[in-house]
Design a protein around this motif. Sequence first.
Motif, PDB file in Angstrom:
ATOM      1  N   ALA A  73       1.700  -9.097   2.682  1.00 37.49           N
ATOM      2  CA  ALA A  73       3.036  -8.996   2.544  1.00 37.49           C
ATOM      3  C   ALA A  73       3.792  -8.071   3.473  1.00 37.49           C
ATOM      4  O   ALA A  73       4.805  -8.131   4.034  1.00 37.49           O
ATOM      5  CB  ALA A  73       3.460  -8.534   0.949  1.00 37.49           C
ATOM      6  N   LEU A  74       3.195  -6.766   3.810  1.00 38.63           N
ATOM      7  CA  LEU A  74       3.633  -5.901   4.463  1.00 38.63           C
ATOM      8  C   LEU A  74       3.753  -5.994   5.939  1.00 38.63           C
ATOM      9  O   LEU A  74       4.440  -5.891   6.696  1.00 38.63           O
ATOM     10  CB  LEU A  74       2.811  -4.365   4.299  1.00 38.63           C
ATOM     11  N   GLU A  75       2.563  -6.966   6.253  1.00 37.03           N
ATOM     12  CA  GLU A  75       2.471  -7.456   7.824  1.00 37.03           C
ATOM     13  C   GLU A  75       3.687  -8.510   8.032  1.00 37.03           C
ATOM     14  O   GLU A  75       4.181  -8.517   8.945  1.00 37.03           O
ATOM     15  CB  GLU A  75       0.991  -8.151   7.967  1.00 37.03           C
ATOM     16  N   GLN A  76       3.730  -9.328   6.734  1.00 34.62           N
ATOM     17  CA  GLN A  76       5.003 -10.274   7.037  1.00 34.62           C
ATOM     18  C   GLN A  76       6.189  -9.712   7.216  1.00 34.62           C
ATOM     19  O   GLN A  76       7.148 -10.350   7.580  1.00 34.62           O
ATOM     20  CB  GLN A  76       4.642 -11.463   6.001  1.00 34.62           C
ATOM     21  N   GLY A  77       6.207  -8.511   6.455  1.00 35.87           N
ATOM     22  CA  GLY A  77       7.911  -7.827   6.391  1.00 35.87           C
ATOM     23  C   GLY A  77       7.828  -7.016   7.820  1.00 35.87           C
ATOM     24  O   GLY A  77       8.766  -6.278   8.052  1.00 35.87           O
ATOM     25  N   GLY A  78       6.775  -7.056   8.676  1.00 37.37           N
ATOM     26  CA  GLY A  78       6.743  -6.313   9.863  1.00 37.37           C
ATOM     27  C   GLY A  78       6.662  -4.639   9.857  1.00 37.37           C
ATOM     28  O   GLY A  78       7.160  -3.951  10.615  1.00 37.37           O
ATOM     29  N   LEU A  79       6.018  -4.259   8.553  1.00 35.15           N
ATOM     30  CA  LEU A  79       6.084  -2.772   8.490  1.00 35.15           C
ATOM     31  C   LEU A  79       4.448  -2.517   8.700  1.00 35.15           C
ATOM     32  O   LEU A  79       4.464  -1.266   8.792  1.00 35.15           O
ATOM     33  CB  LEU A  79       6.158  -2.682   6.761  1.00 35.15           C
ATOM     34  N   VAL A  80       3.439  -3.299   8.756  1.00 34.54           N
ATOM     35  CA  VAL A  80       2.413  -2.887   9.291  1.00 34.54           C
ATOM     36  C   VAL A  80       1.721  -3.989  10.137  1.00 34.54           C
ATOM     37  O   VAL A  80       2.223  -5.153  10.262  1.00 34.54           O
ATOM     38  CB  VAL A  80       1.160  -2.654   8.130  1.00 34.54           C
ATOM     39  N   ALA A  81       0.858  -3.555  10.947  1.00 33.55           N
ATOM     40  CA  ALA A  81      -0.061  -4.405  11.988  1.00 33.55           C
ATOM     41  C   ALA A  81      -1.475  -4.260  11.658  1.00 33.55           C
ATOM     42  O   ALA A  81      -1.886  -3.063  11.325  1.00 33.55           O
ATOM     43  CB  ALA A  81       0.421  -4.264  13.323  1.00 33.55           C
ATOM     44  N   ARG A  82      -2.266  -5.334  12.055  1.00 29.79           N
ATOM     45  CA  ARG A  82      -3.802  -4.919  12.113  1.00 29.79           C
ATOM     46  C   ARG A  82      -4.117  -4.866  13.593  1.00 29.79           C
ATOM     47  O   ARG A  82      -3.796  -5.891  14.376  1.00 29.79           O
ATOM     48  CB  ARG A  82      -4.345  -6.112  11.455  1.00 29.79           C
ATOM     49  N   HIS A  83      -5.046  -4.166  13.766  1.00 27.44           N
ATOM     50  CA  HIS A  83      -5.601  -4.011  15.106  1.00 27.44           C
ATOM     51  C   HIS A  83      -7.348  -3.915  15.084  1.00 27.44           C
ATOM     52  O   HIS A  83      -7.727  -3.328  13.987  1.00 27.44           O
ATOM     53  CB  HIS A  83      -4.942  -2.646  15.989  1.00 27.44           C
ATOM     54  N   PRO A  84      -8.005  -4.420  16.234  1.00 27.53           N
ATOM     55  CA  PRO A  84      -9.286  -3.974  15.890  1.00 27.53           C
ATOM     56  C   PRO A  84      -9.832  -2.719  15.921  1.00 27.53           C
ATOM     57  O   PRO A  84      -9.097  -1.883  16.577  1.00 27.53           O
ATOM     58  CB  PRO A  84      -9.946  -4.780  17.313  1.00 27.53           C
TER      59      PRO A  84
END
Length: 144
Positions: A73-84
Amino acid sequence: MGESDLAARAAGDVWVVFSRLRRRVRAVSGEGDLTPAQASVLARLDKEGPASASDLAVLERVRPQSMAKIVLALEQGGLVARHPDPEDGRRQLVTLTDLGRERRLGDRRAREEWLGRTLGERCTDEQLRAVIEVMALLDDVAHA
């Protein structure tokens, strides 16, 4: 009233006031469109830096499946991202985005401005000094 009775009363009063204050501050901050769990994850990432979703689940005391939903949900809101993870390419680290950091900063400013204005309107200088003193005592307790 004995010492243990006083301590118990103080603990109860602190708990009630902090709970009320937290609800009131949340209403001011603009975090209304975030769940408390989402707001907590943003705060943790802002304070402690990147973490894996599984680490966040442990720290936030939720099931990994629940944390996966929160992060999504946070990622879809642009508030977090995931990285390797640079140390383990199989893991993903969740990081706060610039938008997430701006959101946290804006929310914190709004909360602090409201609280400062409200304290200034309702308290004398002597009472404000007492608040500062009590906060220092409670901070000592938090670090015990």
